[in-house]
Enzyme design. Structure first.
Site, mmCIF file in Angstrom:
data_model
loop_
_atom_site.group_PDB
_atom_site.id
_atom_site.type_symbol
_atom_site.label_atom_id
_atom_site.label_comp_id
_atom_site.label_asym_id
_atom_site.label_seq_id
_atom_site.Cartn_x
_atom_site.Cartn_y
_atom_site.Cartn_z
ATOM 1 N N LYS A 136 16.009 24.662 -28.541
ATOM 2 C CA LYS A 136 16.847 23.834 -27.760
ATOM 3 C C LYS A 136 17.826 22.906 -28.322
ATOM 4 C CE LYS A 136 16.116 19.691 -25.618
ATOM 5 N NZ LYS A 136 17.597 19.399 -25.438
ATOM 6 N N GLY A 194 15.681 14.458 -34.761
ATOM 7 C CA GLY A 194 16.130 13.557 -33.918
ATOM 8 C C GLY A 194 15.972 12.095 -33.850
ATOM 9 N N THR A 210 13.704 8.474 -34.180
ATOM 10 C CA THR A 210 12.502 8.174 -34.279
ATOM 11 C C THR A 210 11.292 8.120 -32.943
ATOM 12 O OG1 THR A 210 13.004 7.384 -36.591
ATOM 13 C CG2 THR A 210 10.895 6.436 -35.664
ATOM 14 N N ALA A 211 11.940 7.298 -32.013
ATOM 15 C CA ALA A 211 11.054 7.378 -30.985
ATOM 16 C C ALA A 211 10.774 8.669 -30.320
ATOM 17 C CB ALA A 211 11.907 6.348 -29.861
ATOM 18 N N THR A 212 11.847 9.470 -30.155
ATOM 19 C CA THR A 212 11.438 10.709 -29.623
ATOM 20 C C THR A 212 10.525 11.455 -30.379
ATOM 21 O OG1 THR A 212 13.762 10.781 -29.069
ATOM 22 C CG2 THR A 212 12.448 12.755 -28.946
ATOM 23 N N GLU A 222 11.995 15.441 -38.416
ATOM 24 C CA GLU A 222 13.193 14.891 -39.357
ATOM 25 C C GLU A 222 13.821 13.442 -38.578
ATOM 26 O OE1 GLU A 222 15.781 13.936 -41.773
ATOM 27 O OE2 GLU A 222 14.460 15.407 -42.538
ATOM 28 N N CYS A 277 21.976 11.476 -40.380
ATOM 29 C CA CYS A 277 20.770 10.530 -40.702
ATOM 30 C C CYS A 277 20.636 10.096 -42.088
ATOM 31 C CB CYS A 277 19.554 11.428 -40.475
ATOM 32 S SG CYS A 277 19.555 13.056 -41.479
ATOM 33 N N GLU A 329 18.126 1.297 -37.261
ATOM 34 C CA GLU A 329 19.038 2.443 -37.435
ATOM 35 C C GLU A 329 20.370 2.046 -36.314
ATOM 36 O OE1 GLU A 329 18.272 6.589 -36.390
ATOM 37 O OE2 GLU A 329 19.290 7.080 -38.430
HETATM 38 O O1 TXE Z 1 18.094 11.589 -29.657
HETATM 39 P P1 TXE Z 1 17.099 12.423 -29.231
HETATM 40 P P2 TXE Z 1 18.981 10.578 -29.030
HETATM 41 C C1 TXE Z 1 18.826 8.820 -33.840
HETATM 42 C C2 TXE Z 1 19.973 7.897 -33.508
HETATM 43 C C3 TXE Z 1 20.227 7.857 -32.559
HETATM 44 C C4 TXE Z 1 18.875 7.810 -31.698
HETATM 45 C C5 TXE Z 1 18.698 8.540 -30.377
HETATM 46 O O2 TXE Z 1 19.328 6.380 -34.181
HETATM 47 O O3 TXE Z 1 20.917 6.791 -31.962
HETATM 48 O O4 TXE Z 1 18.014 8.617 -32.488
HETATM 49 O O5 TXE Z 1 19.365 9.725 -30.330
HETATM 50 C C6 TXE Z 1 15.545 16.356 -27.439
HETATM 51 N N1 TXE Z 1 10.551 15.986 -25.736
HETATM 52 N N2 TXE Z 1 19.255 10.352 -34.185
HETATM 53 O O6 TXE Z 1 18.346 9.899 -27.895
HETATM 54 O O7 TXE Z 1 16.382 12.069 -27.786
HETATM 55 C C7 TXE Z 1 16.967 15.964 -27.230
HETATM 56 O O8 TXE Z 1 17.200 16.837 -25.784
HETATM 57 C C8 TXE Z 1 11.177 17.079 -26.626
HETATM 58 C C9 TXE Z 1 18.794 10.453 -35.618
HETATM 59 O O9 TXE Z 1 20.173 11.397 -28.579
HETATM 60 O O10 TXE Z 1 15.871 12.145 -30.165
HETATM 61 C C10 TXE Z 1 17.587 16.626 -28.491
HETATM 62 O O11 TXE Z 1 17.913 17.882 -28.215
HETATM 63 N N3 TXE Z 1 12.464 17.119 -26.911
HETATM 64 C C11 TXE Z 1 19.164 11.941 -35.741
HETATM 65 C C12 TXE Z 1 16.771 16.257 -29.427
HETATM 66 O O12 TXE Z 1 15.386 15.972 -28.915
HETATM 67 C C13 TXE Z 1 13.088 15.657 -26.579
HETATM 68 C C14 TXE Z 1 19.923 12.492 -34.926
HETATM 69 C C15 TXE Z 1 17.148 14.702 -30.380
HETATM 70 O O13 TXE Z 1 17.510 13.843 -29.054
HETATM 71 C C16 TXE Z 1 12.510 14.583 -26.119
HETATM 72 C C17 TXE Z 1 20.049 12.117 -33.717
HETATM 73 C C18 TXE Z 1 11.102 15.031 -25.748
HETATM 74 N N4 TXE Z 1 10.488 13.942 -24.948
HETATM 75 C C19 TXE Z 1 19.621 10.994 -33.274
HETATM 76 N N5 TXE Z 1 13.432 13.762 -25.604
HETATM 77 C C20 TXE Z 1 18.919 12.546 -36.934
HETATM 78 N N6 TXE Z 1 17.746 12.393 -37.700
HETATM 79 O O14 TXE Z 1 19.707 12.982 -37.692
HETATM 80 C C21 TXE Z 1 14.658 14.213 -26.165
HETATM 81 N N7 TXE Z 1 14.343 15.396 -26.763
#
Ligand code: TXE
Length: 482
Positions: A174, A227, A229-231, A249, A283, A386
């Site tokens: 995805k 993605g 950290t909270a996710t 990661e 990141c 972040e």
């Molecule tokens: O990312 P999400 P978001 C950080 C950065 C950013 C913050 C939030 O600080 O402001 O994260 O970004 C999928 N179960 N990074 O909210 O939501 C989502 O659809 C399964 C750092 O946009 O983490 C997407 O495909 N999957 C980072 C992926 O997770 C879920 C890069 C990442 O989205 C889900 C991006 C769930 N419950 C953001 N919820 C890095 N490490 O490089 C979301 N997703």
């Protein structure tokens, strides 16, 4: 509408079963330009079932045949590189020059690198001296899930699916719903490249709807996630009771540490690049710049001069150095973080707000000025959390010991970049840093064989080279008494 972004399930491009769609927005203009299939658990079910059906045949393919097919997919990326770079730029807001020089070539390289890994991967054996031999099989897991983010869309998508496929797994992947276009395009070439139906399935839609259903699915044996950290925490909570393998990661709050004996010009230009590349949405970006006090004023002034000249504007203009941030929501989050910094007493050295390009086409775009801030304590929110945008802080430090304390003062532990010409200090300092990666006198130099990942809130596990191949396989020891 230019194009509907469809799921790839069992070799066919199909809409979501529930019939729902999401808008796909161009960040540089704020305009919707395509629709994304809004998938749900029923689509996950179909994709997993196709992947399970395909697995016995795919796992039996020789490594050489798997290599050949991944190389063909890489060829498709190479043949379509210019078109993919434009698509990535439009979908993400990044300058097309960056997509063409970094994102797309690296996506191609990921596919080629892991295509070769299919043939290079080996496993261990242990002899016991009494005629007993242990050999370890490395078996593909079956169906695995790959969930990728929006900052480096095709680059991080291929970083996950390539080792998963190379090691013989079938994949349900995805991409981020914010930037789904290039993963969709890649999927549309899977059949032509020779991937059997069901080996690679790509689902689009929202994280909590389709991503969560992937994580929860009984037959998805591992999740590789990049993605927020909270996710990552939410995914861990779901996956742990089901004993799934997880590679996470996550975010970073990385320091660029500049000692007063550094190569000044190179340190300044790399600190600027580390802070503002990809609009600060990597990141690994160095968002905390720590400078030894004797050099501080000169370094700050040189950085401000350089950053003020960064050309921000139309991502499609080849001369643009900084484009739009990825979405309206993200722009507002970054602007709110700048307000927080002001509230905490930070002095804005340059930037500090929205940028409005002159072209009427870009009137609704999500542009943020590159922003440098000083005068903030390391304990404040701005220096702890972040921001993931074009915002960096400068802090002075006295000596090595103080610098090390500052580097390690956040909950994150992804990377650091250290600038000094004192060899002993460089190595001593690197060893003291609690991050997964350290660059000495450079930043973001990548060898795909090295362990990539972070400590603490930056994630769990390492990807890259053998690490990825091991993650996507299960070791089974066989002990033979001869
Ligand atoms: O990312 P999400 P978001 C950080 C950065 C950013 C913050 C939030 O600080 O402001 O994260 O970004 C999928 N179960 N990074 O909210 O939501 C989502 O659809 C399964 C750092 O946009 O983490 C997407 O495909 N999957 C980072 C992926 O997770 C879920 C890069 C990442 O989205 C889900 C991006 C769930 N419950 C953001 N919820 C890095 N490490 O490089 C979301 N997703």
């Amino acid at each position: 509408m230019e194009q509907d972004i469809l799921n790839l399930i069992n070799g066919a491009l199909v809409p979501a079963q529930g019939g729902g769609w999401l808008d796909n927005v161009e960040p540089a203009t704020g305009a919707t330009y395509s629709r994304i299939a809004r998938s749900g658990p029923e689509d996950v079910e179909a994709a997993v079932s196709a992947a399970r059906k395909a697995f016995p045949e795919w796992r039996a393919w020789s490594p050489a045949d798997r290599r050949a097919v991944l190389m063909k997919l890489a060829d498709k990326v190479a043949e379509n590189a210019a078109m993919l770079a434009e698509a990535e730029s439009k979908d993400n807001g990044k300058p097309v020059s960056v997509a063409a020089a970094v994102d797309i070539p690296r996506a191609e390289h990921n596919l080629r690198f892991y295509a070769s890994a299919a043939e290079q991967f080996s496993s261990e054996s242990h002899t016991m001296g009494d005629g007993t031999v242990n050999y370890t099989l490395r078996k593909p897991l079956g169906v695995v899930g790959c969930i990728s983010p929006w900052n480096l869309p095709l680059y991080l998508f291929t970083w996950k699916i390539a080792p998963a496929l190379a090691s013989g797994n079938c994949v349900v992947a995805k991409p981020s719903e914010v930037t789904p276009m290039t993963a969709y395009l890649l999927g549309s070439w899977a059949k032509e490249a020779g991937l059997p139906d069901g080996v690679l399935n790509i689902l689009h839609g929202l994280g909590p709807e389709v991503g969560q259903a992937m994580v929860e699915h009984h037959y998805v044996r591992a999740i590789s996630f990049t993605g927020g950290t909270a996710t990552g925490a939410a995914i861990s909570a779901l996956a742990a009771p089901k004993f799934k393998k997880l590679s996470l990661e996550l975010g970073g709050k990385n320091a660029t540490v500049v000692f007063d004996d550094c190569d000044f010009d190179e340190a300044v230009s790399t600190a600027v690049r580390a802070a503002f590349s990809n609009q600060g949405q990597i990141c690994l970006c160095g968002s905390r710049i720590l400078v030894q006090e004797g050099l501080y004023d000169r370094f700050r002034d040189a950085m401000v001069a350089k950053v003020s000249k960064l050309r921000i504007g139309d991502p499609m203009d080849p001369a643009t150095k900084m484009g739009a941030v990825v979405s309206r929501g993200h722009r507002d989050k970054v602007l709110a973080a700048i307000d927080t910094a002001r509230g905490e007493g930070g002095r804005i050295l340059c930037g500090g707000g929205r940028h409005q390009p002159g072209e009427p086409r870009l009137k609704g775009g999500y542009f943020v000025q590159p922003t440098l801030i000083e005068g903030l304590d390391h304990r404040c929110v701005t220096n702890r959390e972040e921001i993931f945008g074009p915002v960096a802080t400068l802090q002075p430090f006295k000596d090595e010991q103080e610098a090390l304390g500052l580097v390690n003062a956040t909950k994150y532990g992804l990377s650091a970049s250290v600038w000094t010409q004192d060899l002993k200090r460089a190595h001593r300092f690197a060893a003291g840093i609690d991050t997964g990666m350290v660059w000495l006198n450079c930043w973001l130099v990548r060898d795909l064989r090295t362990p990539f990942g972070g400590t603490r809130h930056s994630g769990v596990g390492r990807e890259g080279g053998y690490n990825s191949m091991k993650f996507f396989t299960e070791p089974q020891n066989v002990c033979v008494k001869l």
